[in-house]
Design a protein around this motif. Sequence first.
Motif, PDB file in Angstrom:
ATOM      1  N   LYS A  40       0.836  -1.210   0.000  1.00  0.00           N
ATOM      2  CA  LYS A  40       0.000   0.000   0.000  1.00  0.00           C
ATOM      3  C   LYS A  40       0.868   1.256   0.000  1.00  0.00           C
ATOM      4  O   LYS A  40       0.555   2.238  -0.686  1.00  0.00           O
ATOM      5  N   LEU A  41       1.946   1.231   0.776  1.00  0.00           N
ATOM      6  CA  LEU A  41       2.843   2.381   0.793  1.00  0.00           C
ATOM      7  C   LEU A  41       3.462   2.634  -0.576  1.00  0.00           C
ATOM      8  O   LEU A  41       3.603   3.783  -1.006  1.00  0.00           O
ATOM      9  N   MET A  42       3.830   1.559  -1.259  1.00  0.00           N
ATOM     10  CA  MET A  42       4.395   1.707  -2.599  1.00  0.00           C
ATOM     11  C   MET A  42       3.378   2.306  -3.566  1.00  0.00           C
ATOM     12  O   MET A  42       3.713   3.145  -4.394  1.00  0.00           O
ATOM     13  N   GLU A  43       2.131   1.879  -3.459  1.00  0.00           N
ATOM     14  CA  GLU A  43       1.073   2.451  -4.293  1.00  0.00           C
ATOM     15  C   GLU A  43       0.892   3.921  -3.977  1.00  0.00           C
ATOM     16  O   GLU A  43       0.725   4.747  -4.889  1.00  0.00           O
ATOM     17  N   GLN A  44       0.917   4.272  -2.685  1.00  0.00           N
ATOM     18  CA  GLN A  44       0.757   5.673  -2.309  1.00  0.00           C
ATOM     19  C   GLN A  44       1.918   6.516  -2.822  1.00  0.00           C
ATOM     20  O   GLN A  44       1.720   7.640  -3.271  1.00  0.00           O
ATOM     21  N   ILE A  45       3.102   5.956  -2.772  1.00  0.00           N
ATOM     22  CA  ILE A  45       4.272   6.686  -3.262  1.00  0.00           C
ATOM     23  C   ILE A  45       4.140   6.966  -4.758  1.00  0.00           C
ATOM     24  O   ILE A  45       4.428   8.067  -5.224  1.00  0.00           O
ATOM     25  N   THR A  46       3.694   5.969  -5.527  1.00  0.00           N
ATOM     26  CA  THR A  46       3.540   6.190  -6.968  1.00  0.00           C
ATOM     27  C   THR A  46       2.447   7.214  -7.252  1.00  0.00           C
ATOM     28  O   THR A  46       2.589   8.041  -8.158  1.00  0.00           O
ATOM     29  N   GLU A  47       1.353   7.176  -6.485  1.00  0.00           N
ATOM     30  CA  GLU A  47       0.284   8.165  -6.676  1.00  0.00           C
ATOM     31  C   GLU A  47       0.771   9.567  -6.334  1.00  0.00           C
ATOM     32  O   GLU A  47       0.513  10.522  -7.069  1.00  0.00           O
ATOM     33  N   ILE A  48       1.482   9.693  -5.232  1.00  0.00           N
ATOM     34  CA  ILE A  48       1.976  11.008  -4.804  1.00  0.00           C
ATOM     35  C   ILE A  48       2.988  11.552  -5.804  1.00  0.00           C
ATOM     36  O   ILE A  48       2.960  12.735  -6.150  1.00  0.00           O
ATOM     37  N   SER A  49       3.863  10.690  -6.299  1.00  0.00           N
ATOM     38  CA  SER A  49       4.849  11.166  -7.273  1.00  0.00           C
ATOM     39  C   SER A  49       4.182  11.558  -8.586  1.00  0.00           C
ATOM     40  O   SER A  49       4.609  12.521  -9.228  1.00  0.00           O
ATOM     41  N   ALA A  50       3.122  10.870  -8.974  1.00  0.00           N
ATOM     42  CA  ALA A  50       2.394  11.250 -10.184  1.00  0.00           C
ATOM     43  C   ALA A  50       1.720  12.614  -9.997  1.00  0.00           C
ATOM     44  O   ALA A  50       1.752  13.465 -10.900  1.00  0.00           O
TER      45      ALA A  50
END
Length: 163
Positions: A40-50
Amino acid sequence: MEEFKEELNVVEKYLVQNSFSSGDQTSIDWDADYIVQQAKLMEQITEISAKAMANITIAQKKNKLFYDQRHADSKKLVAGSLVLLKNSARDSRKGDKLKPRWKGPYKVHADLGKGVYTLYNEKTGQVLQKAVNISRLTEFHLNCPKSPEKIPIILINRFITRK
């Protein structure tokens, strides 16, 4: 959590086989909740970076728009037009408060390109030796109350003689 159990087993087998311990068979206890949390953290990181990339592109477009508006080539001068030259020496010296900010008026003698002009002084009949950038020039308007010819000399003399 059930969906990650198979992947957990694969990761555990890989780590056990590639263990750097000397002959010790290490068992790794992976918590399925920890793996889910990390995913979940990895998904959040990709969303935030996008989102950050989108914000950066929007900010860059705005900055480009403001820069282009400020540095537009709409300020072209024609040979023969009257201009005032900024008194740059006044800016770097202390105590020149009462000296005029602009010199002139001058006539534009030639356009050298890229915002560089040569000026002609009508009073002396000479072309100025140094070329001048457009950032140091402003158009001279005869009807402008700030022009040097429109300042009442009487008021200036009163100001100077008053103590």
